[in-house]
Motif scaffolding. Structure first.
Motif, PDB file in Angstrom:
ATOM      1  N   UNK A  72     -26.903  11.172   4.264  1.00 51.30           N
ATOM      2  CA  UNK A  72     -26.890  10.974   5.715  1.00 51.30           C
ATOM      3  C   UNK A  72     -27.578   9.673   6.108  1.00 51.30           C
ATOM      4  N   UNK A  73     -28.629   9.300   5.342  1.00 48.87           N
ATOM      5  CA  UNK A  73     -29.320   8.047   5.638  1.00 48.87           C
ATOM      6  C   UNK A  73     -28.791   6.926   4.763  1.00 48.87           C
ATOM      7  N   UNK A  74     -27.648   7.176   4.101  1.00 48.86           N
ATOM      8  CA  UNK A  74     -27.056   6.147   3.254  1.00 48.86           C
ATOM      9  C   UNK A  74     -27.967   5.733   2.107  1.00 48.86           C
ATOM     10  N   UNK A  75     -28.751   6.701   1.574  1.00 51.58           N
ATOM     11  CA  UNK A  75     -29.642   6.360   0.475  1.00 51.58           C
ATOM     12  C   UNK A  75     -29.177   7.079  -0.794  1.00 51.58           C
ATOM     13  N   UNK A  76     -28.655   6.325  -1.742  1.00 49.29           N
ATOM     14  CA  UNK A  76     -28.143   6.899  -2.988  1.00 49.29           C
ATOM     15  C   UNK A  76     -29.183   6.827  -4.087  1.00 49.29           C
ATOM     16  N   UNK A  77     -28.810   7.310  -5.292  1.00 47.52           N
ATOM     17  CA  UNK A  77     -29.733   7.342  -6.428  1.00 47.52           C
ATOM     18  C   UNK A  77     -30.260   5.956  -6.811  1.00 47.52           C
ATOM     19  N   UNK A  78     -29.466   4.904  -6.557  1.00 44.41           N
ATOM     20  CA  UNK A  78     -29.904   3.566  -6.979  1.00 44.41           C
ATOM     21  C   UNK A  78     -30.989   3.010  -6.073  1.00 44.41           C
ATOM     22  N   UNK A  79     -31.130   3.574  -4.898  1.00 42.48           N
ATOM     23  CA  UNK A  79     -32.141   3.056  -3.983  1.00 42.48           C
ATOM     24  C   UNK A  79     -33.539   3.624  -4.250  1.00 42.48           C
ATOM     25  N   UNK A  80     -33.628   4.644  -5.079  1.00 42.84           N
ATOM     26  CA  UNK A  80     -34.951   5.176  -5.393  1.00 42.84           C
ATOM     27  C   UNK A  80     -35.218   5.002  -6.884  1.00 42.84           C
ATOM     28  N   UNK A  81     -36.446   5.257  -7.329  1.00 42.92           N
ATOM     29  CA  UNK A  81     -36.860   4.892  -8.687  1.00 42.92           C
ATOM     30  C   UNK A  81     -36.429   5.939  -9.730  1.00 42.92           C
ATOM     31  N   UNK A  82     -35.112   6.181  -9.807  1.00 36.49           N
ATOM     32  CA  UNK A  82     -34.613   7.128 -10.808  1.00 36.49           C
ATOM     33  C   UNK A  82     -34.405   6.418 -12.155  1.00 36.49           C
ATOM     34  N   UNK A  83     -33.831   5.219 -12.106  1.00 37.65           N
ATOM     35  CA  UNK A  83     -33.585   4.472 -13.338  1.00 37.65           C
ATOM     36  C   UNK A  83     -34.890   4.260 -14.137  1.00 37.65           C
ATOM     37  N   UNK A  84     -35.980   3.820 -13.482  1.00 37.63           N
ATOM     38  CA  UNK A  84     -37.240   3.682 -14.224  1.00 37.63           C
ATOM     39  C   UNK A  84     -37.704   4.995 -14.863  1.00 37.63           C
ATOM     40  N   UNK A  85     -37.394   6.148 -14.202  1.00 34.61           N
ATOM     41  CA  UNK A  85     -37.774   7.442 -14.775  1.00 34.61           C
ATOM     42  C   UNK A  85     -36.963   7.716 -16.038  1.00 34.61           C
ATOM     43  N   UNK A  86     -35.666   7.389 -15.997  1.00 29.86           N
ATOM     44  CA  UNK A  86     -34.816   7.597 -17.170  1.00 29.86           C
ATOM     45  C   UNK A  86     -35.312   6.720 -18.332  1.00 29.86           C
ATOM     46  N   UNK A  87     -35.709   5.499 -18.016  1.00 29.01           N
ATOM     47  CA  UNK A  87     -36.273   4.617 -19.054  1.00 29.01           C
ATOM     48  C   UNK A  87     -37.538   5.227 -19.662  1.00 29.01           C
ATOM     49  N   UNK A  88     -38.378   5.819 -18.790  1.00 33.09           N
ATOM     50  CA  UNK A  88     -39.600   6.449 -19.301  1.00 33.09           C
ATOM     51  C   UNK A  88     -39.254   7.629 -20.202  1.00 33.09           C
ATOM     52  N   UNK A  89     -38.230   8.413 -19.792  1.00 35.83           N
ATOM     53  CA  UNK A  89     -37.814   9.570 -20.595  1.00 35.83           C
ATOM     54  C   UNK A  89     -37.347   9.110 -21.976  1.00 35.83           C
ATOM     55  N   UNK A  90     -36.718   7.930 -22.026  1.00 36.53           N
ATOM     56  CA  UNK A  90     -36.237   7.378 -23.301  1.00 36.53           C
ATOM     57  C   UNK A  90     -37.403   6.906 -24.163  1.00 36.53           C
ATOM     58  N   UNK A  91     -38.327   6.171 -23.539  1.00 34.81           N
ATOM     59  CA  UNK A  91     -39.356   5.455 -24.294  1.00 34.81           C
ATOM     60  C   UNK A  91     -40.573   6.313 -24.627  1.00 34.81           C
TER      61      UNK A  91
END
Lengths: 192, 192
Positions: free
Chosen positions: B106-125
């Motif tokens: 509704x606010x036009x905020x998708x997954x790329x606008x929040x820090x999800x990618x850095x979390x996935x990197x942490x899960x990997x590393x």
């Protein structure tokens, strides 16, 4: 007893509101009479279900006598209003047991003053799979839950406790510390 | 920008309060200056931790660089204030990951606008046992939790969700229907 004092028995009615209602009744005697009759009618008809202890018109109540409900599960609550809340939510199809109070040493109310013995009798007699303890997550509610768990563990019935945690739709940072603790302790693994 | 308009950015400050504060500042210029300096000092010192995304003076933050914390668990929250709430409660000793927002179509905020990618990197590393998703139990918080669960399930890490239910100390009959449902669904068996 003076009307304004009697009216203050109602939850949410203070002195000012009581006076306002009293004057309304005096100025509208027909309405006042209807209210008095309704209260008396309800009191004359309502009784307690001898099985679950909920308020009812017929004894046993419609839930205890229904064959469309899951008769192997009992949800234990403090008061009739809790049955009403769970039924209104439409989330449960088993039976109930109303304790009619909680164990409270401060108010001098022990296990014998509430309907625990009838619950133990039901656990013995009825063919139950699960007893869900849904007393409030307050000090008294928790004490009662622990007492019930102790009293019921001799039977081969699963005894469970409703979840405590963050209420739906609210913000984490409004939660008090103990609720946060319970939410953390009670976390559940995602399952596919 | 006019001071009274700027002051209304503060949560809980409306037009009336803003005017009152503005007049206070005008009549007490020394206090006004101190406030302005404090705000500027905080803004010049505070940055975001490049690991967890929380606000901090040192980068990485004191939690990310601590070796007294359990470094195999990450608790994922929406905002720095949530970290503050959980730390204040003293109920958790692992690491954090601050998303800096929630997924909200509704606010036009998708997954790329929040820090999800850095979390996935942490899960990997990082060498993790568990990721606890502690976003609010709101529509956006739930949507984000589900998205995170999908994104993280390829790793061999337990993904859990904080409990939703009746907040501690409150009355069952004040709970809304969905909270009652979650409390019933999330019930846990008593264990000896």
């Amino acid at each position: 007893m003076r009307l304004t004092e009697a009216l203050q028995f109602f939850p949410g009615i203070g002195k000012k509101s009581a006076e306002r209602i009293a004057f309304y009744i005096l100025s509208n005697p027909q309405d006042g009479k209807k209210i008095a009759e309704s209260v008396e009618e309800v009191l004359s008809k309502i009784k307690f279900c001898n099985i679950c202890g909920n308020i009812t018109v017929e004894d046993p109540c419609s839930i205890c006598s229904s064959h469309e409900r899951n008769r192997t599960t009992i949800c234990v609550v403090e008061k009739p209003m809790d049955v009403f809340a769970i039924e209104r939510a439409g989330i449960y199809d088993g039976l109930y047991h109303v304790l009619g109070g909680l164990i409270s040493p401060l108010d001098n109310r022990g296990p014998d003053e509430i309907r625990i013995e009838p619950l133990i009798l039901r656990a013995k007699k009825e063919d139950l799979n699960e007893i869900i303890i849904a007393t409030n997550p307050t000090t008294e509610g928790e004490a009662t839950a622990l007492y019930l768990q102790e009293s019921l563990k001799e039977f081969n019935i699963k005894i469970s406790r409703i979840a405590q945690g963050i209420p739906v739709g609210t913000d984490l940072d409004f939660a008090d510390d103990i609720t946060l603790l319970r939410a953390m302790e009670g976390r559940r693994e995602f399952k596919d």
